[in-house]
Design an enzyme around this catalytic site. Structure first.
Site, PDB file in Angstrom:
ATOM      1  N   GLU A 174       0.852  -1.118  -0.042  1.00 39.59           N
ATOM      2  CA  GLU A 174      -0.071  -0.020  -0.074  1.00 39.59           C
ATOM      3  C   GLU A 174       1.096   1.197  -0.013  1.00 39.59           C
ATOM      4  O   GLU A 174       1.546   1.468   1.000  1.00 39.59           O
ATOM      5  CB  GLU A 174      -0.882   0.088   1.264  1.00 39.59           C
ATOM      6  CG  GLU A 174      -2.319   0.895   1.028  1.00 39.59           C
ATOM      7  CD  GLU A 174      -1.871   2.292   1.625  1.00 39.59           C
ATOM      8  OE1 GLU A 174      -1.827   3.238   0.969  1.00 39.59           O
ATOM      9  OE2 GLU A 174      -2.221   2.520   2.978  1.00 39.59           O
TER      10      GLU A 174
ATOM     11  N   CYS B 288      -2.054   9.201   2.692  1.00 43.91           N
ATOM     12  CA  CYS B 288      -1.888   8.768   1.137  1.00 43.91           C
ATOM     13  C   CYS B 288      -3.045   8.515   0.244  1.00 43.91           C
ATOM     14  O   CYS B 288      -3.082   9.075  -0.788  1.00 43.91           O
ATOM     15  CB  CYS B 288      -1.222   7.193   1.048  1.00 43.91           C
ATOM     16  SG  CYS B 288      -1.973   5.977   2.038  1.00 43.91           S
TER      17      CYS B 288
END
Length: 479
Positions: free
Chosen positions: A254, A288
């Protein structure tokens, strides 16, 4: 884990014991609000990491045979202890990584959900019966844990990432070696103490602290590691992917994001603007999935910029324990310089700062920019701060094209009342996640969380992790 009233002293947690680094060396963990010393943490070595992997491998043979009801009970007990130690966890989130209390509370509650969802996963590790072309043959699949899972977590949401990835790995019968960010080791060690108190067998969960660039390869490249899950930068993710490819080690990554939000002319700005602010300013933009690109149709562009700037100028930057505070300090000097460089580069090349751009200590004011062009670093690169760019568009088609003009593909959002357009966007945006009339920042324990391209490989979540962290075995019986 040794502590004192002032500066904490943190040790590794390996094989159920608190131990110093083999060299006795430590490194400093700083409070990002004022760069004061928060803790001395054990500075791990390759030898420490190999010891942790050996402990996890040794524990796996017995732990894989534990009953679902036992793993379920232990995980639910973890959630109970987390609630009892809530104040301690919140203090850590505030003082170690600079979370405002509002964000710390959000992360704590989400962490509880992650653990409880993992407890429900224990009873869903199952295979299926399979029709066979051979007469008299009974065919089925069974699902088995992989073995040792390497978990590498970031600083920005350490409790969410730790609870999700560690708990899901343990729920399906794996053991874990955890390398937390060197900027957030205490949080993971607190969780290790909770896991131990809950009754998990020794060696099932191990934590080694230190610098990833020094000891990360000793973990991800270890022959006895069966799965790697990493959250962090795209550059490091690529490095880990290459190591895993050489060893044929399964992994999920990720990574970074440059998440776009489209605001159509028919959007409800009363709802869209506050959610837009949440999607980039939560934890000072250090997320993010934060929206660092807004594409707004011209009929509402000026009004959107005006309202967004008004909210941005009033976002709280006070005491981190004040519920009205939103903006967090940027985690490190290196990251602060990155944010400053992105802003300075954009201004030097002609961008306009609508509001913000200044610093208060280690915190960057919420910053909105217009006139951003492709030659500016901030246009394509992830800033990881409370900085976003707003672009006018003449049509939905133009907005979709620009939203997809990126190497990243993590989260995305669109604000519109047109259901056909909304679903067209959901089907055609090149991101792993899409939110209609909601912010790009959203996560739940059971959803497939993750991105495409430079944003990663694979998905996280209860079902996704169960698939990734186990393997199917085909079994037949000739009757």
């Amino acid at each position: 884990m040794k502590t004192n009233t002032a500066v904490k002293t943190l040790q590794h947690f390996i094989g159920g014991e608190w131990i110093d680094a083999e060299t006795k060396a430590t490194f400093e963990v700083l409070n990002p609000l004022d760069d004061s010393l928060y803790a001395h943490a054990a500075k791990g070595t390759g030898g420490d990491m190999r010891k942790a992997v050996a402990a996890a491998k040794s524990a796996f043979s017995g732990y894989r045979e534990t009953l679902p009801k036992d793993r379920e009970r232990w995980l639910l007990r973890v959630a109970e202890i987390m609630e009892a130690r809530k104040a301690e966890l919140l203090d850590c989130l505030i003082d170690e990584i600079g979370s405002p209390i509002q964000k710390a509370m959000f992360e704590f509650e989400k962490g509880l959900t992650m653990v409880r969802a993992a407890a429900g996963l224990c009873r869903n590790v199952r295979g299926e019966t399979i029709p066979s072309d051979a007469p008299g043959k009974f065919s089925m699949s069974i699902r088995e844990p992989l073995g040792v899972v390497a978990v590498i977590t970031p600083f920005n949401v350490p409790l969410i990432k730790t609870t999700r990835l560690v708990a899901n790995a343990l729920a399906v019968g794996n053991t874990v070696v955890h390398l937390p960010s060197e900027m957030a080791p205490h949080l993971s060690l607190l969780f290790a103490s909770i896991v131990a108190e809950a009754g998990f067998p020794e060696g099932t969960y191990n934590v080694v602290t230190g610098y990833g660039h020094e000891i990360g390869d000793a973990l991800t490249g270890h022959k006895d590691v069966d799965f790697v899950t990493f959250t962090g930068s795209s550059v490091i993710g690529q490095h880990i992917n290459e190591i895993c490819a050489r060893n044929k080690t399964r992994n999920t990554l990720e990574l970074g994001g440059k998440s776009p939000t489209l605001v159509m002319a028919d959007a409800d700005l009363d709802k869209a603007v506050p959610l837009a602010a949440r999607s980039i300013f939560m934890f000072g933009g250090q997320a993010c999935i934060g929206s660092s690109r807004f594409y707004v149709e011209r009929p509402v562009y000026d009004e959107f910029v005006k309202r967004f700037a008004m909210i941005a100028s009033k976002v709280g930057m006070g005491d981190l324990r004040d519920p009205n505070t939103v903006i967090a300090p940027i985690i490190s000097q290196r990251q602060r310089q990155r944010v400053k460089d992105h802003i300075a580069d954009a201004v030097a090349k002609g961008a306009t700062i609508v509001t913000g751009g200044e610093w208060e200590g280690n915190r960057c004011q919420p910053t909105l920019m217009t006139g951003v062009t492709e030659e500016m670093t901030v246009c394509k690169s992830e800033t990881f701060g409370p900085v976003t760019s707003i672009y006018p568009i003449d049509s939905y088609e133009e907005g979709l094209e620009k939203a997809n003009d990126t190497d990243y593909g993590l989260s995305s959002a669109i604000f519109t009342k047109n259901i056909d357009r909304a679903f067209h966007f959901a089907r055609n945006i090149g991101a792993g996640m899409c939110h209609i009339n909601g912010p790009t920042i959203h996560d739940e324990a059971h959803v497939p969380f993750g991105g495409n391209g430079e944003s990663g490989v694979g998905r996280e979540g209860t079902d996704a992790d169960m698939e990734a962290m186990t393997e199917l075995k085909w079994v037949t019986i000739q009757l």
